[in-house]
Design an enzyme around this catalytic site. Structure first.
Site, PDB file in Angstrom:
ATOM      1  CB  SER A   1      -0.888   0.002   1.238  1.00 19.01           C
ATOM      2  OG  SER A   1      -1.631   1.199   1.299  1.00 19.01           O
TER       3      SER A   1
ATOM      4  N   GLY B   1      -3.698   3.715   0.955  1.00 18.20           N
ATOM      5  CA  GLY B   1      -4.641   3.717   2.065  1.00 18.20           C
ATOM      6  C   GLY B   1      -5.797   4.683   1.863  1.00 18.20           C
TER       7      GLY B   1
ATOM      8  CB  ALA C   1       6.107  12.790   6.376  1.00 14.77           C
TER       9      ALA C   1
ATOM     10  CG  ASN D   1      -3.741   0.087   3.398  1.00 11.02           C
ATOM     11  OD1 ASN D   1      -3.944   1.190   3.892  1.00 11.02           O
ATOM     12  ND2 ASN D   1      -2.866  -0.766   3.902  1.00 11.02           N
TER      13      ASN D   1
ATOM     14  CB  CYS E   1      -3.994   5.821  11.869  1.00 11.69           C
ATOM     15  SG  CYS E   1      -3.591   5.409  10.190  1.00 11.69           S
TER      16      CYS E   1
ATOM     17  CB  ILE F   1       7.029  -4.208   9.667  1.00 10.64           C
ATOM     18  CG1 ILE F   1       8.232  -3.913   8.779  1.00 10.64           C
ATOM     19  CG2 ILE F   1       7.349  -5.336  10.627  1.00 10.64           C
ATOM     20  CD1 ILE F   1       9.486  -3.429   9.507  1.00 10.64           C
TER      21      ILE F   1
ATOM     22  CB  THR G   1       6.995   3.050   7.696  1.00  8.94           C
ATOM     23  OG1 THR G   1       5.836   3.728   8.161  1.00  8.94           O
ATOM     24  CG2 THR G   1       6.904   2.897   6.189  1.00  8.94           C
TER      25      THR G   1
ATOM     26  N   GLY H   1      11.536  -3.898   2.929  1.00  7.93           N
ATOM     27  CA  GLY H   1      12.845  -3.893   2.277  1.00  7.93           C
ATOM     28  C   GLY H   1      13.050  -4.973   1.246  1.00  7.93           C
TER      29      GLY H   1
ATOM     30  CB  THR I   1      10.932   1.196  -0.735  1.00 10.90           C
ATOM     31  OG1 THR I   1      10.234   1.659   0.427  1.00 10.90           O
ATOM     32  CG2 THR I   1      11.928   2.236  -1.168  1.00 10.90           C
TER      33      THR I   1
HETATM   34  C1  FMN Z   1       5.557   6.516   0.163  1.00 14.38           C
HETATM   35  C2  FMN Z   1       4.940   5.457   0.998  1.00 14.38           C
HETATM   36  C3  FMN Z   1       3.562   5.496   1.276  1.00 14.38           C
HETATM   37  C4  FMN Z   1       2.965   4.510   2.051  1.00 14.38           C
HETATM   38  N1  FMN Z   1       1.627   4.554   2.290  1.00 14.38           N
HETATM   39  C5  FMN Z   1       1.028   3.557   3.000  1.00 14.38           C
HETATM   40  C6  FMN Z   1      -0.383   3.525   3.204  1.00 14.38           C
HETATM   41  O1  FMN Z   1      -1.114   4.384   2.714  1.00 14.38           O
HETATM   42  N2  FMN Z   1      -0.915   2.532   3.966  1.00 14.38           N
HETATM   43  C7  FMN Z   1      -0.137   1.538   4.505  1.00 14.38           C
HETATM   44  O2  FMN Z   1      -0.656   0.639   5.168  1.00 14.38           O
HETATM   45  N3  FMN Z   1       1.202   1.514   4.304  1.00 14.38           N
HETATM   46  C8  FMN Z   1       1.805   2.497   3.568  1.00 14.38           C
HETATM   47  N4  FMN Z   1       3.167   2.468   3.372  1.00 14.38           N
HETATM   48  C9  FMN Z   1       3.965   1.379   3.953  1.00 14.38           C
HETATM   49  C10 FMN Z   1       4.279   0.287   2.922  1.00 14.38           C
HETATM   50  O3  FMN Z   1       3.093  -0.311   2.446  1.00 14.38           O
HETATM   51  C11 FMN Z   1       5.208  -0.779   3.522  1.00 14.38           C
HETATM   52  O4  FMN Z   1       4.585  -1.362   4.646  1.00 14.38           O
HETATM   53  C12 FMN Z   1       6.528  -0.196   3.951  1.00 14.38           C
HETATM   54  O5  FMN Z   1       6.977   0.749   3.007  1.00 14.38           O
HETATM   55  C13 FMN Z   1       7.626  -1.251   4.156  1.00 14.38           C
HETATM   56  O6  FMN Z   1       7.907  -1.942   2.959  1.00 14.38           O
HETATM   57  P1  FMN Z   1       9.128  -1.567   1.974  1.00 14.38           P
HETATM   58  O7  FMN Z   1      10.366  -1.502   2.831  1.00 14.38           O
HETATM   59  O8  FMN Z   1       9.159  -2.672   0.963  1.00 14.38           O
HETATM   60  O9  FMN Z   1       8.801  -0.248   1.395  1.00 14.38           O
HETATM   61  C14 FMN Z   1       3.759   3.451   2.571  1.00 14.38           C
HETATM   62  C15 FMN Z   1       5.127   3.422   2.289  1.00 14.38           C
HETATM   63  C16 FMN Z   1       5.726   4.391   1.516  1.00 14.38           C
HETATM   64  C17 FMN Z   1       7.200   4.303   1.237  1.00 14.38           C
END
Ligand code: FMN
Ligand code: FAD
Ligand code: FAD
Ligand code: FMN
Ligand code: FES
Ligand code: FES
Lengths: 272, 304, 304, 272
Positions: free
Chosen positions: B22, B47, B71, B100, B131, B192, B194, B245, B267
């Site tokens: 998401s 989301g 952010a 989501n 949240c 997880i 973030t 990651g 990412t």
């Molecule tokens: C720019 C950005 C926006 C995100 N927006 C959401 C979101 O709206 N809802 C959510 O549950 N997680 C959100 N995440 C978290 C990701 O879905 C994911 O859990 C997190 O980035 C860890 O995975 P990764 O290391 O592969 O990025 C967001 C992450 C990033 C980088």
């Protein structure tokens, strides 16, 4: 489009400013002025994110032998400011890079009958050369290039070769007029009595001044913005810029990587 | 012989375990040029909230060593525009789309679950509990087992679709949170989300992000994510989605060994928009090369 | 004019704010070839226990993206051998040496504090509370405010020397832990200790580390460390030592802006054994170039 | 010692195996056989940790012009197994690397009157060449080089040039004897009737077999170990290996980077 590009040349054109020519697939020829690319500087995770750069020029190397396939290329003009650009400047011919692009919405060439005034600050010239190349086909074009010192005034010869009349100004007076290039722009606007279109790219302060001028004189003005980008394709929502009506209560964010990087200056919110 | 890559994620059949995370894949359509959506297991939308949200001021993004902070402030079109403008695209994609969503109160969460439950194009729900709870002075739902359970129970009552709960890593004991969500009716857990991080601009003596802190993602966080997935997989019965990651097939397979039934690529899609498809392809190639007939035989197969 | 780099760390006068972190700088002598010990602010010994400890089986170390995991298992010579073999070296070094230590019970912690209190060469004590409490079924002292407070109170009663408490980042709310330790008598707080992470060897289908999980350190963790230092600095009055992924002077200065009075350099010393000295030198050069006369004016000077 | 080294050459000597020559400061000449270096492969954070490599050779480039200062150098022989070694293999002459070394405790040259039997598996030969160079000055030396296929048998010509008698064995029989090189070692030990010293470096299984042989025949034997290293200077305690008396109850760990990497085989704990 994502492709692997081979570097054809990479040279320092002024202290700290580099120009890189690299191969591109045939389809890249459709890139329009103001679009950009996202460059993966290293296959390792440092730096992790791609870096955005304007498209300075596109072209085709004529085949050396008759019957051979011509080689399309594109160019970037970049300034070394941090880790990623430092690594770029250390690359050589035949090194390869992973490129995403052309991306974003570029300049609108507008109506041919008005004089086109191009304003560039420092490396802000990068996306303006391809624009000038297109504009000169239809309209008179003038370039207003500004910088802190003469080292920040780039590629003027190239613009002149297109038939563009060039004005330069530096803050320290080391090249051209001493002061801000917007002053020369104002004088030209006085002459033209409002029949002109402005295209600008450069530091935010310069864009702010140019947008205010355009607003005051009711002249159409397009600006190319920068914004911290992760994806370049509209997914991360990192790159946004506040639109005209934006406020905490009525938020209005524009996506720089897809709706921009070029915007009509009156679509955006500027500092007062 | 082609290995069997399919997995059953709490009733959602995935052709392979690779999903997109998401907030990193828009509403699917943004990546149509780079990813054949029908080559991945599922994708998860940005989301959603009841009302559209504009998000935070900029800068919203900053790179850190091996990772990034964001952010964004949960900018999204809101549930109505989602239904009107984004759902039609999903209709023609033969791949499960997971919605989501998040709320500021338990009631908002439940209301969203109810609305999403009615959309046939939505194959499952992923509830983001990272949240702040506006009614409880801003304590984050996902860091308190009681708060989390109440969100999950309310959503559970509001939907019959598979309910995935996305866990926050910013907790002392992720297993306690996982159990609370499982007991409250979660069909699956994804982790997880973030971590909370911060970056400073020394020259300006200011935080880089307008929001001061941001969510930390990317390869840097993988060791923490892997540890949490392994801990939770030992403690719960519901299927787990590993996130954090993942950059390549090796990373993805490590999460599966640790106990994940599926993975989400986040990412990595920014760096390589075709990442999810590529990872799915490379995983299949790895299984073939290593004589593994069925990906399911790797789930939790870590020898400790 | 040379900037004033000195800081007062809970009564320990440091010539500059750069310390080395426990477990990454041996007992000081290992780095004598690479670092002029009298060019840094202070150094912290490897964590000491009452009895010598052999540590974990190998592999104990694994690299991760932008970081590393270690599961050394707190191998150390024990307090007696420390006094007999390591303290004599400290006598001739005109730089404060801080003794890091840990126990399995509150009594062990107190006993160590008492023993260390008697050593004139030890300028201060850093208590590592990221260890499992054997009496309470393995719950980590540093993840429970009550447990942490009891350790700190016991140590406080046992020593008159400056008492630094090193906080674990593996908690939901580091501010709660920080306040508990401050209230229990800590003179200073250092953070962060390592996060808990895991790495998997896909080919062998096993965890890389013999211990399965390990402590995560290095540049990857900096965003988390910076966020926690900033949160804690706003909440407590005692001076803070910032730790986590500091690789260069910019990193160190960011921690100081976030509210740290001093910093500790850890993993960086492995990659560049002269890192601490180099960072101290570069910090001074930065102050000079930026017209900052006194490093103390930067402590907590972040504009938010 | 920490120094910046410039690459003088970097060539693939067998598929997947590379030999790199690089500049060193004068003091590096004091490196003893069996010591190692820690190489920082990239200034970026990926890979983060230094990589340990044996010192294959040290030498001095004679000055081309009379009066010019001679250039000391050292060499590494390395196998590409992962990210760091892949990046090393992509480097060129004039690229620079950050080196820490010489580190650790090397081989004990022992008494001159016994024949020296050197046993190397694959890239395990790396630290044995400098050793052989020293040993041949005083004693008869034989090399037993083993590998999976002939690609894993490295630099035999170099050893022969020193006057070392070389035996080779490969598991697939593609070069030398078919099987394990320890068999040739055993035959030689039979001939020598126990008057010999063994020096070994290679995969753990091979070292284990060699150590068992040495133990059974009461022959002095030194082995060079590998261990995951973060610091290379005795600070991280990551690299340890269990000593002879080690057990869960009576733990006894040796520090590979300072007490080793070379140990008397009977100091260590081996599998049964
Ligand atoms: C720019 C950005 C926006 C995100 N927006 C959401 C979101 O709206 N809802 C959510 O549950 N997680 C959100 N995440 C978290 C990701 O879905 C994911 O859990 C997190 O980035 C860890 O995975 P990764 O290391 O592969 O990025 C967001 C992450 C990033 C980088
Ligand atoms: C659409 C667009 C077009 C651009 N075109 C050009 C161009 O043609 N020539 C040129 O020299 N520069 C251009 N820039 C700016 C260029 O992207 C940055 O200078 C570059 O990313 C800096 O990378 P770095 O690793 O050297 O710096 P670092 O400071 O180490 O970068 C750290 C992070 O900040 C981001 N960042 C830093 N500066 C900027 C910036 N000014 N704008 C956006 N992100 C930034 C980087 O992308 C990276 O994610 C453009 C930016 C955008 C958004
Ligand atoms: C004292 C010593 C001397 C060595 N000498 C040589 C030599 O002369 N030639 C040579 O080819 N190799 C040698 N090695 C092994 C060499 O260090 C590894 O092959 C190399 O570090 C692998 O790095 P990578 O990034 O390519 O692999 P990756 O697998 O990506 O490395 C990941 C991590 O594991 C570590 N690692 C991986 N393999 C080994 C290993 N076998 N031993 C120790 N750490 C390892 C790396 O250092 C790194 O920290 C030596 C090892 C030691 C301890
Ligand atoms: C190999 C290793 C051993 C460590 N041993 C200790 C220890 O004995 N006691 C302690 O309090 N912290 C120990 N630490 C944690 C460090 O002191 C520091 O808090 C942590 O590594 C984060 O800083 P860094 O990212 O700069 O390394 C150790 C860290 C490493 C990498
Ligand atoms: S850069 Fe990701 S949305 Fe614009
Ligand atoms: S590698 Fe750090 S102690 Fe040996």
């Amino acid at each position: 489009m994502q492709f692997t590009s081979m570097i054809l040349s990479n040279a320092e054109v002024s202290p700290g400013y580099w120009r890189m020519r690299m191969t591109a697939p045939q389809q890249f020829a459709s890139a329009t002025p103001g679009q950009f690319v996202m460059v993966r500087v290293s296959g390792a995770i440092d730096p992790l994110l791609r870096r955005p750069f304007g498209i300075f020029d596109v072209g085709v190397h004529a085949p050396v032998q008759s019957g051979a396939v011509p080689q399309p290329y594109f160019e970037m003009l970049y300034r070394v400011v941090g880790k990623g650009t430092a690594m770029l400047s250390a690359l050589h011919e035949t090194d390869v890079l992973d490129i995403l692009g052309p991306l974003g919405t570029g300049f609108n060439l507008g109506s041919p009958d008005e004089e086109k005034l191009i304003v560039g600050g420092g490396v802000g010239l990068a996306p303006l050369y391809l624009l000038a190349r297109e504009l000169v086909k239809r309209s008179p074009v003038r370039l207003f290039a500004g910088g802190r010192t003469r080292d920040d005034i780039l590629c003027i010869t190239e613009f002149e070769r297109l038939g563009v009349e060039c004005y330069t100004a530096t803050e320290d007076g080391s090249l051209g007029e001493c002061g801000l290039v917007t002053e020369a722009l104002l004088r030209r606007l006085d002459v033209l009595k409002g029949r002109a279109t402005i295209y600008a790219c450069g530091p935010h302060g310069m864009l702010n001044a140019v947008a205010a001028t355009a607003e005051a004189r009711k002249i159409p003005c397009q600006v190319s913005l920068e914004g911290y980008m992760a994806c370049g394709v509209g997914a991360c929502l990192g790159c946004v810029a506040p639109g005209r009506g934006h406020s905490a209560e009525t938020p209005d964010f524009r996506c720089v990587c897809t709706e921009g990087p070029v915007f009509e200056s009156n679509e955006l919110k500027w500092r007062d | 012989m082609k290995p069997d890559m399919s997995v059953n994620l709490a009733g959602i059949m995935l052709r392979n375990p690779v999903m997109t995370a998401s907030g990193t894949f828009g509403y699917g359509e943004e990546f149509a040029e780079y990813v054949n959506l029908e080559s991945i297991g599922a994708f998860v939308t940005k989301g959603l909230s009841l009302k559209p949200r504009a998000g935070n001021p900029t800068p919203r993004i900053v790179e850190t060593p091996g990772g990034m902070l964001n952010a964004i402030g949960l900018q999204n079109v809101g549930i109505d525009a989602f239904i009107a403008k984004k759902v039609p695209f999903l209709r023609n994609v033969n791949t499960p789309a997971i919605a989501n969503f998040f709320g500021n109160t338990v009631d908002e969460y439940a209301e969203l679950a109810r609305r999403l439950d009615e959309i046939p194009e939505v194959a499952g729900l992923e509830v983001n509990i990272s949240c702040p709870n506006v009614k409880q002075g801003g304590i984050v739902f996902g860091t308190d087992p009681g708060c989390a359970a109440s969100v999950v129970s309310a959503c559970r009552a509001a939907t019959k679709k598979p309910l995935i709960v996305k866990l926050s890593p910013n907790v002392t004991d992720v297993v306690v949170m996982a159990r609370a969500c499982e007991d409250a009716g979660a069909d699956s857990l994804s982790l997880i989300n973030t971590l909370t991080g911060m970056a400073i601009d020394l020259g300006r003596r200011r935080p880089v992000l307008a929001n001061i802190t941001g969510g930390f993602s990317g390869p840097a966080i993988k060791p923490i994510a892997l540890r949490m997935v392994w801990q939770v997989a030992k403690a719960v019965k519901v299927p787990i989605i590993g996130i954090g990651g993942i950059m390549n097939a090796t990373d993805a397979l490590e999460f599966i060994l640790a106990g994940a039934t599926a993975v989400q690529v986040g990412t990595a899609s920014f760096i390589n928009p075709g990442a999810a498809q590529q990872i799915a392809g490379e995983m299949e190639a790895w299984l073939l090369a290593n004589g593994v007939a069925d990906i399911k035989s790797l789930i939790g197969a870590l020898e400790v």
